[in-house]
Design a protein around this motif. Structure first.
Motif, short mmCIF file in Angstrom:
data_model
loop_
_atom_site.label_atom_id
_atom_site.label_comp_id
_atom_site.label_asym_id
_atom_site.label_seq_id
_atom_site.Cartn_x
_atom_site.Cartn_y
_atom_site.Cartn_z
N ILE A 13 0.88 -1.18 0.00
CA ILE A 13 0.00 0.00 0.00
C ILE A 13 0.91 1.22 0.00
O ILE A 13 1.78 1.35 0.87
N LYS A 14 0.71 2.09 -0.98
CA LYS A 14 1.54 3.29 -1.11
C LYS A 14 0.65 4.53 -1.06
O LYS A 14 -0.49 4.49 -1.55
N PRO A 15 1.17 5.61 -0.53
CA PRO A 15 0.40 6.86 -0.63
C PRO A 15 0.31 7.29 -2.09
O PRO A 15 1.21 7.03 -2.88
N SER A 23 -6.15 8.57 -2.17
CA SER A 23 -5.04 8.77 -1.25
C SER A 23 -4.09 7.58 -1.18
O SER A 23 -3.03 7.69 -0.59
N SER A 24 -4.50 6.44 -1.76
CA SER A 24 -3.65 5.25 -1.72
C SER A 24 -3.75 4.48 -3.03
O SER A 24 -4.79 4.48 -3.68
N ILE A 78 -3.03 0.47 -4.02
CA ILE A 78 -2.82 -0.85 -3.43
C ILE A 78 -2.50 -1.82 -4.56
O ILE A 78 -3.24 -1.89 -5.55
N TYR A 101 -7.09 1.95 -6.55
CA TYR A 101 -6.94 3.32 -6.05
C TYR A 101 -8.11 3.56 -5.11
O TYR A 101 -9.27 3.34 -5.48
N THR A 109 -6.16 6.83 3.31
CA THR A 109 -4.70 6.86 3.33
C THR A 109 -4.20 5.46 3.70
O THR A 109 -4.96 4.64 4.24
N PRO A 110 -2.92 5.19 3.45
CA PRO A 110 -2.38 3.89 3.86
C PRO A 110 -2.59 3.60 5.35
O PRO A 110 -3.02 2.50 5.72
N GLU A 167 5.11 3.86 3.25
CA GLU A 167 4.56 2.80 2.42
C GLU A 167 4.53 1.54 3.28
O GLU A 167 5.35 1.37 4.18
#
Length: 162
Positions: free
Chosen positions: A23-25, A32-33, A35, A43, A47-48, A104
């Motif tokens: 999971i990345k910002p 906001s993330s 995955i 998407y 947030t993560p 992350e």
């Protein structure tokens, strides 16, 4: 942002599963993330850290409770891995402090190789996942190895009690 690919999805919510790789910002007006799973990318609006906290609540504990577990049971005081699901052995490891918006999260059981490398003039770590997906992380090889080692300690602890 319009995303037109059969392997990329927009979702209002996401549940972390055994297929979750990382999971990345993601910095966008709507999302906001990002995955990544083996064959799909999502998407989402959360947030993560919100996704990690929600996964813990869904699995019967709080994020703070799992952080305390890592400190008291494993002696990990900085950037502790979070045990998402005991029954499925899902462990999320942060690359930075969880409160850092650039943090992350990767899922340790999917990591098969890590290599120090550079990309676009930045030193970092190339991670290869089980499905052969390769992802560049903007942290040093030693930092990534430390996070992975902490996650493996959590995994070993979990296996001793199953």
């Amino acid at each position: 942002m319009a995303i037109y690919s059969p392997d990329i999805y927009q979702a209002d919510d996401y549940e972390i599963t055994q297929d979750t790789l990382l999971i990345k910002p993601f910095y966008d007006i709507e999302f906001s993330s990002v995955i990544m799973e083996s064959n799909q990318t999502y998407y989402v609006k959360q947030t993560p850290l919100q996704l990690i906290k929600q996964a813990r609540l869904t699995n019967g504990s709080s994020f703070d409770g799992r952080s305390t577990f890592s400190v008291s049971s494993l002696g990990i005081k900085s950037k502790p891995p979070i045990l998402i699901s005991e029954s499925q052995a899902i462990i999320a490891a942060p690359t930075l402090s969880p409160s850092n918006p650039r943090c992350e999260w990767f899922f340790s059981k999917h990591v098969v190789a890590i290599d120090g490398t550079s990309q676009e003039g930045k030193n970092g770590t190339q991670v290869t996942f089980r499905d052969r997906t390769k992802v560049f992380f903007d942290i040093s090889h030693n930092q990534f190895l430390s996070a992975l080692t902490k996650a493996h300690r959590c995994q070993a602890f979990l296996q001793n009690f199953q």
